[in-house]
Design a protein around this motif. Structure first.
Motif, PDB file in Angstrom:
ATOM      1  N   ILE A 147       0.949  -1.208  -0.068  1.00 48.86           N
ATOM      2  CA  ILE A 147      -0.043   0.049  -0.017  1.00 48.86           C
ATOM      3  C   ILE A 147       0.864   1.348   0.067  1.00 48.86           C
ATOM      4  O   ILE A 147       2.019   1.236   0.285  1.00 48.86           O
ATOM      5  CB  ILE A 147      -1.007  -0.098   1.247  1.00 48.86           C
ATOM      6  N   ASN A 148       0.293   2.298  -0.661  1.00 54.17           N
ATOM      7  CA  ASN A 148       0.856   3.625  -0.383  1.00 54.17           C
ATOM      8  C   ASN A 148       0.949   4.129   0.936  1.00 54.17           C
ATOM      9  O   ASN A 148       0.064   4.001   1.815  1.00 54.17           O
ATOM     10  CB  ASN A 148       0.131   4.592  -1.179  1.00 54.17           C
ATOM     11  N   VAL A 149       1.756   4.880   1.312  1.00 46.98           N
ATOM     12  CA  VAL A 149       1.915   5.448   2.805  1.00 46.98           C
ATOM     13  C   VAL A 149       1.026   6.788   2.642  1.00 46.98           C
ATOM     14  O   VAL A 149       1.259   7.384   1.903  1.00 46.98           O
ATOM     15  CB  VAL A 149       3.503   5.913   3.056  1.00 46.98           C
ATOM     16  N   LYS A 150       0.209   6.696   3.749  1.00 48.78           N
ATOM     17  CA  LYS A 150      -0.565   7.895   3.952  1.00 48.78           C
ATOM     18  C   LYS A 150      -0.004   9.206   4.085  1.00 48.78           C
ATOM     19  O   LYS A 150       1.387   8.997   5.041  1.00 48.78           O
ATOM     20  CB  LYS A 150      -1.874   7.586   4.834  1.00 48.78           C
ATOM     21  N   ASP A 151      -0.247  10.338   3.925  1.00 49.02           N
ATOM     22  CA  ASP A 151       0.519  11.605   4.106  1.00 49.02           C
ATOM     23  C   ASP A 151       0.643  11.699   5.737  1.00 49.02           C
ATOM     24  O   ASP A 151       1.576  12.202   5.985  1.00 49.02           O
ATOM     25  CB  ASP A 151      -0.266  12.573   3.592  1.00 49.02           C
ATOM     26  N   LYS A 152      -0.500  11.441   6.452  1.00 47.16           N
ATOM     27  CA  LYS A 152      -0.296  11.792   8.090  1.00 47.16           C
ATOM     28  C   LYS A 152       0.576  10.795   8.588  1.00 47.16           C
ATOM     29  O   LYS A 152       0.837  10.897   9.760  1.00 47.16           O
ATOM     30  CB  LYS A 152      -1.903  11.760   8.424  1.00 47.16           C
ATOM     31  N   TRP A 153       0.929   9.554   7.986  1.00 45.68           N
ATOM     32  CA  TRP A 153       1.925   8.760   8.450  1.00 45.68           C
ATOM     33  C   TRP A 153       3.524   9.287   8.251  1.00 45.68           C
ATOM     34  O   TRP A 153       4.582   8.756   8.882  1.00 45.68           O
ATOM     35  CB  TRP A 153       1.917   7.526   7.868  1.00 45.68           C
ATOM     36  N   LEU A 154       3.772  10.378   7.169  1.00 48.40           N
ATOM     37  CA  LEU A 154       5.063  10.527   7.131  1.00 48.40           C
ATOM     38  C   LEU A 154       5.944  11.289   8.120  1.00 48.40           C
ATOM     39  O   LEU A 154       5.286  12.032   9.060  1.00 48.40           O
ATOM     40  CB  LEU A 154       5.037  11.708   5.846  1.00 48.40           C
ATOM     41  N   HIS A 155       7.248  10.792   8.097  1.00 56.42           N
ATOM     42  CA  HIS A 155       8.036  11.401   9.133  1.00 56.42           C
ATOM     43  C   HIS A 155       7.697  11.148  10.725  1.00 56.42           C
ATOM     44  O   HIS A 155       8.069  11.930  11.497  1.00 56.42           O
ATOM     45  CB  HIS A 155       8.352  12.868   8.820  1.00 56.42           C
ATOM     46  N   LYS A 156       6.877  10.339  10.765  1.00 61.71           N
ATOM     47  CA  LYS A 156       6.504   9.630  12.286  1.00 61.71           C
ATOM     48  C   LYS A 156       7.163   8.377  12.501  1.00 61.71           C
ATOM     49  O   LYS A 156       7.115   7.403  11.542  1.00 61.71           O
ATOM     50  CB  LYS A 156       4.941   9.636  12.532  1.00 61.71           C
ATOM     51  N   PRO A 157       7.743   8.077  13.661  1.00 64.52           N
ATOM     52  CA  PRO A 157       8.197   6.815  13.884  1.00 64.52           C
ATOM     53  C   PRO A 157       7.130   5.698  13.821  1.00 64.52           C
ATOM     54  O   PRO A 157       5.915   5.914  14.097  1.00 64.52           O
ATOM     55  CB  PRO A 157       8.871   6.785  15.262  1.00 64.52           C
ATOM     56  N   LEU A 158       7.555   4.394  13.544  1.00 60.38           N
ATOM     57  CA  LEU A 158       6.673   3.564  13.308  1.00 60.38           C
ATOM     58  C   LEU A 158       6.074   3.106  14.687  1.00 60.38           C
ATOM     59  O   LEU A 158       4.803   2.858  14.655  1.00 60.38           O
ATOM     60  CB  LEU A 158       7.247   2.088  12.769  1.00 60.38           C
ATOM     61  N   ALA A 159       6.636   3.165  15.678  1.00 60.18           N
ATOM     62  CA  ALA A 159       6.099   2.882  17.092  1.00 60.18           C
ATOM     63  C   ALA A 159       5.097   3.755  17.440  1.00 60.18           C
ATOM     64  O   ALA A 159       3.947   3.372  18.052  1.00 60.18           O
ATOM     65  CB  ALA A 159       7.327   2.909  17.979  1.00 60.18           C
TER      66      ALA A 159
END
Length: 221
Positions: free
Chosen positions: A152-164
């Protein structure tokens, strides 16, 4: 789900796509020239109708302009397949998937407007149905009756945030196993991993959580 799809051709592949689309919550219009096939599937789909796909006027009563996608599964009838693809694209259907029997048909169907072409020996009906419904899924692989891998594409609101911090496992039931960045697949996934624009991720999920993710995605959650 409130999404509608038409499936032209009710051979084994077309029936399988129809059943899978119904199972994941879509409305399905099943179309075939054979009245017996229409009768056999009528109780299992939203609507089933018999038309001659070579009759240009027959498409007017199908309401294809209201469809989110169309599957053309009549590779044994080249002319009918071409007619259905053209009719669907002329009606403004955003995604038309055509079933081909070989690479020659694949080329022809792409030329006349099919957005995607599948060859059943390489692309299963379940995978086709899920790719049709989930437009932002780049790929779908069913590992078992319950477990799937999707890209899947990464959602914009997921950008530059740690996976945890994103906690995709709890929120969406998505277990990240790899990230594709600049065409390179990286499998070293840790809690501090962050996503960049253009990244895609491979995740393992079960069928229930896949439905939840699609529902949340449709509402931009």
């Amino acid at each position: 789900m409130d999404r509608s799809y038409a499936v032209f051709g009710l051979g084994e592949f077309g029936r399988s796509v129809s059943y899978e689309l119904m199972e994941i919550g879509a409305d399905v219009l099943a179309v075939d020239k054979n009245e017996n096939k229409i009768t056999a599937i009528a109780d299992d789909v939203t609507m089933a109708i018999s038309i001659d796909a070579l009759n240009e006027m027959a498409y007017e009563k199908l309401g294809l302009n209201n469809m989110d996608g169309v599957v053309v599964s009549m590779s044994g009838n080249l002319s009918a397949s071409i007619m259905a693809i053209i009719a669907a694209k002329d009606a403004g259907v955003p995604l038309v998937i055509a079933k081909a029997s070989d690479d020659t048909q694949r080329t022809i169907f792409k030329k006349v407007g099919a957005d995607r072409v599948v060859i059943p020996e390489r692309d299963g009906a379940v995978r086709t149905a899920h790719n049709l419904v989930a437009k932002n899924f780049l790929d779908y692989i069913e590992l078992s009756d319950k477990i799937s891998i999707i890209e899947i594409n990464v959602k914009d609101k997921w950008l530059h945030k740690p996976l945890a911090e994103l906690d995709l496992r709890s929120k969406y039931g998505l277990n990240v196993i790899a990230i594709r960045r600049n065409n390179d697949l990286q499998t070293d996934i840790g809690p501090n991993l962050t996503f960049d624009k253009g990244d895609t991720i491979l995740v393992v999920t079960d069928k229930h959580d896949l439905g939840l993710y699609k529902s949340l995605k449709m509402h931009n959650l």
